[in-house]
Design a protein around this motif. Structure first.
Motif, short mmCIF file in Angstrom:
data_model
loop_
_atom_site.label_atom_id
_atom_site.label_comp_id
_atom_site.label_asym_id
_atom_site.label_seq_id
_atom_site.Cartn_x
_atom_site.Cartn_y
_atom_site.Cartn_z
N ARG A 15 0.88 -1.17 0.00
CA ARG A 15 0.00 0.00 0.00
C ARG A 15 0.91 1.22 0.00
O ARG A 15 1.64 1.46 0.96
CB ARG A 15 -0.90 -0.03 1.23
N ILE A 16 0.90 1.99 -1.08
CA ILE A 16 1.87 3.07 -1.28
C ILE A 16 1.15 4.38 -1.55
O ILE A 16 0.20 4.42 -2.34
CB ILE A 16 2.82 2.74 -2.44
N GLN A 56 -2.51 12.42 0.34
CA GLN A 56 -3.35 11.96 -0.75
C GLN A 56 -3.62 10.47 -0.58
O GLN A 56 -2.96 9.77 0.18
CB GLN A 56 -2.71 12.24 -2.11
N ALA A 57 -4.64 9.98 -1.31
CA ALA A 57 -5.06 8.58 -1.16
C ALA A 57 -3.97 7.64 -1.70
O ALA A 57 -3.34 7.93 -2.72
CB ALA A 57 -6.36 8.35 -1.91
N PRO A 58 -3.76 6.50 -1.02
CA PRO A 58 -2.75 5.55 -1.48
C PRO A 58 -3.31 4.62 -2.55
O PRO A 58 -4.52 4.59 -2.80
CB PRO A 58 -2.42 4.77 -0.21
N THR A 85 1.12 12.71 -9.13
CA THR A 85 0.41 11.90 -10.13
C THR A 85 1.04 10.51 -10.24
O THR A 85 0.33 9.50 -10.30
CB THR A 85 0.46 12.60 -11.50
N LEU A 86 2.37 10.45 -10.26
CA LEU A 86 3.05 9.16 -10.36
C LEU A 86 2.72 8.27 -9.16
O LEU A 86 2.55 7.07 -9.30
CB LEU A 86 4.55 9.37 -10.46
N MET A 87 2.63 8.86 -7.97
CA MET A 87 2.35 8.09 -6.78
C MET A 87 0.91 7.61 -6.71
O MET A 87 0.56 6.82 -5.83
CB MET A 87 2.70 8.90 -5.53
#
Length: 374
Positions: A75-76, A81-83, A345-347
């Motif tokens: 879970r990253i 912000q939401a993972p 955005t990448l995450m």
């Protein structure tokens, strides 16, 4: 005074692996550590299947009476912000408790051990080193972590100019009530990156044990970052609201940013003492194990323990982990190119967090296991 061919300072995974790998070489080896084992060790505590293979550990056998948490998901997210959650299907890593893991590795060695005695002096006398005025050896190996006294012999011990990662964490056994309400799942470690991308926090459940921590490239306001993260996770119900004890601190060097020499006449550094933690993740167990395997091969074949004879170890490290001089990335966990407005955005991308962050940077799945030379 007792004579040894090799004295290893530090009985963690690097030191014990080196001692085990040198068995059968005919060399008399001594391990010295300031702590008695088993001992607590501040570490999030996970090992990949590659580490288990390098150490010839059967996971089923190891897990019979020790903590071994299979990991299949991650879970990253970025804080605030939401993972995203990625399912890897197969077991991609294992959660361990360092107090058990390190003791297990040390128990497998058959060399002489002196535990619970700090190293207070290492003095040169001719071609030998005299340790604590009690033992002498032509080769002393530093395996005692970031603050290893052997690193001082090379002129770059603690307090140098290198960028040090500072971390704080806590690990405890949850009560039945805490375990029932904790939303963190054992097979799904959580990684939360700081918004400035200078570090990350984690939540890692291993059965009834819970490990929570945060590390950054320096200790500037480290406690503030940690307290903010812990408060957010408590409010979200990810962790218990009544955490016991205090968070313990530790420090280490990342491979790309370390400047410590690896060898000198009669001196060799392995593991965190050498500053080998992976730059993108800060993980140090696999580099520690592999550096010990590489060191053992050089020690076995060295004609003597001069810097020239030991230099093949430095070359082997560079071949395995890359040449530090050619790596100009100034970032800590993440390369400079991701430190842009696109980071958020990448995450949020399942592909990026799975293929790049987890499988490449944290698990190093693209790198085959290293095993001891026969």
């Amino acid at each position: 005074m007792d004579d040894y061919d090799v004295i290893i300072i530090g009985a963690g995974p690097a030191g014990s692996t080196l001692a085990t790998t040198l068995e059968g070489s005919g060399k008399r080896v001594l391990i010295v550590d300031k702590q008695a084992f088993p001992r607590d060790k501040t570490c999030a505590g996970w090992v990949t299947p590659a580490v288990m293979e390098s150490l010839a550990i059967d996971p089923q056998d190891y897990g019979n009476d020790r903590t071994l948490q299979p990991i299949r998901r991650f879970r990253i997210g970025m804080m605030g912000q939401a993972p995203v959650e990625n399912d890897h299907g197969d077991i991609v890593s294992y959660g361990i408790r360092r107090c058990e893991f390190d003791h297990y590795l040390l128990e497998r060695t058959h060399c002489d051990k002196v535990l619970g005695e700090p190293v207070k002096s290492i003095e040169r006398e001719g071609r030998n080193w005299i340790v604590n005025g009690r033992w002498q050896t032509p080769l002393v190996v530093g395996a005692g972590g970031h603050f290893c006294p052997v690193a001082r012999l090379l002129g770059d011990g603690p307090g140098g100019h290198e960028t040090v990662v500072a971390a704080k964490e806590v690990e405890f056994e949850m009560t039945p009530g805490q375990a029932e309400t904790c939303k963190a799942s054992g097979d799904t470690p959580e990684l939360w990156f700081c918004r400035d991308l200078k570090g990350y926090a984690w939540i890692f459940r291993k059965g009834n044990y819970l490990n929570i921590g945060l590390g950054r490239e320096d200790n500037h306001k480290l406690s503030d970052h940690l307290h903010h993260f812990v408060d957010e996770m408590k409010q979200a119900g990810r962790i218990p609201s009544d955490l016991p004890g205090r968070f313990k601190g530790h420090a280490y060097l990342l491979y790309n940013h370390a400047h410590r020499p690896l060898v000198d006449d009669g001196v060799l550094l392995i593991g965190d003492a050498a500053g080998l933690a992976y730059t993108q993740s800060g993980e140090g167990i696999r580099p520690a194990i592999e550096s010990a395997l590489l060191a053992a091969e050089v020690i076995r074949s060295a004609e003597n323990y001069s810097e020239k004879s030991l230099q093949p170890y430095g070359a082997a490290i560079a071949e395995r982990f890359g040449n530090r001089a050619e790596q100009h990335d100034n970032g800590w966990q993440l390369p400079q190119w991701i430190k842009t407005p696109l980071a958020g955005t990448l995450m949020r991308s399942h592909w990026f967090t799975r293929k790049v962050v987890t499988e490449k940077w944290f698990l190093h799945q693209q790198v085959p296991p290293l095993t001891a030379a026969v």
